[in-house]
Design a protein around this motif. Sequence first.
Motif, short mmCIF file in Angstrom:
data_model
loop_
_atom_site.label_atom_id
_atom_site.label_comp_id
_atom_site.label_asym_id
_atom_site.label_seq_id
_atom_site.Cartn_x
_atom_site.Cartn_y
_atom_site.Cartn_z
N ALA A 69 0.85 -0.95 0.02
CA ALA A 69 -0.07 -0.10 -0.08
C ALA A 69 0.82 1.28 0.07
O ALA A 69 0.40 2.26 -0.48
CB ALA A 69 -1.09 0.07 1.23
N LYS A 70 1.98 1.15 0.73
CA LYS A 70 2.74 2.36 0.75
C LYS A 70 3.78 2.63 -0.60
O LYS A 70 4.36 3.95 -0.66
CB LYS A 70 3.64 2.25 2.13
N ALA A 72 -4.66 -3.57 -1.42
CA ALA A 72 -3.84 -3.96 -0.34
C ALA A 72 -4.53 -3.12 0.88
O ALA A 72 -4.82 -3.84 2.05
CB ALA A 72 -2.34 -3.41 -0.33
N VAL A 73 -4.92 -1.88 0.59
CA VAL A 73 -5.61 -1.11 1.44
C VAL A 73 -6.83 -1.72 2.03
O VAL A 73 -7.41 -1.73 3.41
CB VAL A 73 -5.87 0.35 1.53
N SER A 74 -7.62 -2.27 0.98
CA SER A 74 -9.10 -2.93 1.37
C SER A 74 -8.73 -4.44 2.08
O SER A 74 -9.45 -4.52 3.01
CB SER A 74 -9.78 -3.37 0.01
N GLY A 75 -7.83 -5.05 1.56
CA GLY A 75 -7.31 -6.09 2.23
C GLY A 75 -6.81 -6.09 3.90
O GLY A 75 -7.07 -6.89 4.58
N ILE A 134 -5.62 0.73 12.01
CA ILE A 134 -6.60 1.74 11.82
C ILE A 134 -5.79 3.05 11.67
O ILE A 134 -5.81 3.87 10.71
CB ILE A 134 -7.51 1.96 12.64
N ASN A 135 -4.55 3.22 12.60
CA ASN A 135 -3.79 4.41 12.59
C ASN A 135 -3.01 4.52 11.53
O ASN A 135 -2.71 5.60 10.95
CB ASN A 135 -2.94 4.38 14.04
N ASN A 136 -2.56 3.24 10.89
CA ASN A 136 -1.70 3.52 9.71
C ASN A 136 -2.78 3.56 8.39
O ASN A 136 -2.32 4.23 7.48
CB ASN A 136 -1.24 1.86 9.39
N LEU A 137 -3.98 3.35 8.28
CA LEU A 137 -4.90 3.60 7.36
C LEU A 137 -5.08 5.13 7.26
O LEU A 137 -5.26 5.46 6.06
CB LEU A 137 -6.32 2.88 7.68
N ILE A 138 -5.23 5.75 8.45
CA ILE A 138 -5.44 7.09 8.21
C ILE A 138 -4.33 7.94 7.54
O ILE A 138 -5.02 8.92 6.51
CB ILE A 138 -5.16 7.60 9.67
N SER A 139 -3.27 7.36 7.25
CA SER A 139 -2.41 8.26 6.19
C SER A 139 -2.93 8.12 4.98
O SER A 139 -2.31 8.98 3.99
CB SER A 139 -1.04 7.46 6.55
N PHE A 140 -3.37 7.00 4.57
CA PHE A 140 -3.98 6.95 3.13
C PHE A 140 -4.95 7.79 2.58
O PHE A 140 -5.22 8.00 1.47
CB PHE A 140 -4.24 5.59 2.76
N LEU A 141 -5.59 8.48 3.52
CA LEU A 141 -6.45 9.49 3.16
C LEU A 141 -6.00 10.76 2.40
O LEU A 141 -6.57 11.33 1.69
CB LEU A 141 -7.19 9.98 4.52
#
Length: 750
Positions: A454-455, A467-470, A480-487
């Motif tokens: 994802a990164k 990958a984000v969806s997975g 969840i905290n790691n996901l926030i960066s992808f916004l």
Amino acid sequence: MKFINTTVAALCITSIFFSCKEKEAKYVAASSETENVFASTAKIPDNHFLGDQTCKECHANQFNLWQGSHHDKAMQEVSDSSILGNFNNVKFKSQGITSYFYKKGTDFFVNTEGPEGTYQDYKIVYTFGIKPLQQYIVQFPNGHYQCLRTAWDTEKGKWFDLYPDFKVVHSEWLHWSRGGLNWNNMCSDCHSTNVRKNYDFESHSYDTKYALINVSCEACHGPGKTHVERATLQGKDYTFSGDLKMTVGTAPKDLVDQCARCHMRREQVSEHFNFEGTMLDHYFPELINTRTYHPDGQIMDEDYVYGSFIQSKMYHSGVTCINCHDAHSLELKFEGNNLCAQCHVPDTYDTPSHHFHSNSSEGAKCINCHMTGKYYMGNDFRRDHSFRIPRPDLSLKYGTPNACVQCHADKDNAWAWQEFKKQYGEPDYKHFSELLAPGLVGEEQGLGALQELAKDTLYPDIARASAVSGMGNYFDTNTINNLISFLDDNSALVRGATLDVLGTVDAKDYVNYLLPMLNDEKRTVRVKAFYTLGFLDEIQIPDEYNAVYKKVKKEFDINLKSTADFVGGRIKRADYNLKKGDLQAAIRGYESALEIDDINNIVRTNLANLYYRNKNFIKAEDTYKKIIELEPDYSITYYSYGLLLAELNRVDEAIKQMHLAIKHGPENIRFYYNLSLLYDKENNLKQAENIAAKGLKLDSNNESLLYVLAYIYNKGNQKNKARNVAAKLVQLFPDNAQYAGFYNQLNTVN
């Protein structure tokens, strides 16, 4: 001890609480500039589409290429010339259903099984497609148009069943007379020009309209009215000024996106396509998942090309659809390997030193190694457009296909991998599938692999978004905290995927990160953000977001309206109401989903859980029983039903259901855990111990089972055994104070 009730967790919306207080929260105010770039939802009047004959006046060569193409013949009114099938009193039988095709005067009919399970005569009103099959459309009441499941093979000249190995009963959504083969919502948007579905939820009816019946010139290039007016007014001085779409000046990726709206599996967001904005203002493509794709991204179910093509190096190198296909006839531009030789030097690639097959053999064809395919709709062979190098090593790990053993059917993946290494050596590159596959199949290191993928912006956006969806399958605070960066990601696909994941959890602690997403440049992303923020009431919206919130609310309402004839659309509305805390509205939403697909047990399971939450235990029990009747081998239902019975203190009945759950799902540890607790509730400690021990044979270090076993030993005054198990818990989970306290307590008791 408490029962762990995972019934609620089966819902589409799961309540999980996380915190990101260590992060600095910032509001980003909405600006009028951002709002002004939002694509409008305006409808285009039909009279702005002038028809193919008008285009022909100036573009005769393009018209002649287009005429007779798949686009031209995408949909036609019935006539002797448009009907290719044999309607001369012919019978065709499949799956116990006999269809009789015949003519009455100039009209064409079929007698076949209808929605009530009885045979009826149906008049054919439209044809669909020409090669390699042609389908036929029947008009039903309330504006519904249905596509027959029996189609005509235009190459072999015979009737055939689109799904010959798939038994469908008349009450199923997939029956030809119901939602699965409904033209209005499944087909019309891409087979005609300027379609407005016009679905009415209350009456479950359609008033579908289109400007032109087929995929006309203007379906791709946009309405011609302005173009013709300018050209007529300016005459020889006319200069093209962007009044058409898909022109020679369109950038490669923009061109692919413009084709994609009809060549991808997608979620619809806008009510109709009006050529404003981009593809992602109207549709969001389905990402790589194990329902539609193999774990490495190869096609499994039908993806309609786009989802595969944007995985490829070809796409990222600026190759477009029209580099290989003529834009108007849709035919391939060159035969055989000459097509690939446009870019790939024949002396390097079209030679046995590269493909290790005899020249002119099937194995020497580029497409047979790099574009494997599958048959869809019975006889339509479609190739995978991800243009990948075969990877037998990944096939060995994940069971994915590879071209080698598809041709060499007498060999296996181990042979293919040895031959690959012998001919090419170990791969000196890293394909995204090496990171995606372990995450999608749930390997222990899968989350780390997905995060790495994802990164890494060198990989395709669809792979990163997938990958984000997975990552949504690995819920914990850090995830969840790691996901926030992808916004903040540059890719709208990645931002949309992030919001889809965050939409499945309670995101209250992340509101300050979500609000700015209402200003996203893509409508699909804004709508996903609005859904994710569903837990907020309008009065809770900060002043600086009021205007954009109201604007996106209208877009979200349109999204719900445009998908209300789909089960998924009705579920989305129900889940949004659940976010709002309106349990009754959520229940009504799931009930309405069953109205259009009565045997959908995913819907019924969620509905049973909602009844359970609402303490309507009678309806919940009846619903679980109905699921068991329809799917007696589905273990989770017995488990959920058992939890309900335990809640009602009907312990003996609950024990019976838990045993059935284990019978049909012996690998599920949670079943053993709850059954052990049920026996404990009856004070049958011996059985409680036996069941926990059986579960531990499947997973000797399972935390929940170890704890319940230690608890049972202690309760049964088997202190030494309790101490031994508690010591193992402390060893495995040294940071758990509860286990340490329990162990110390056991050691201080005589």
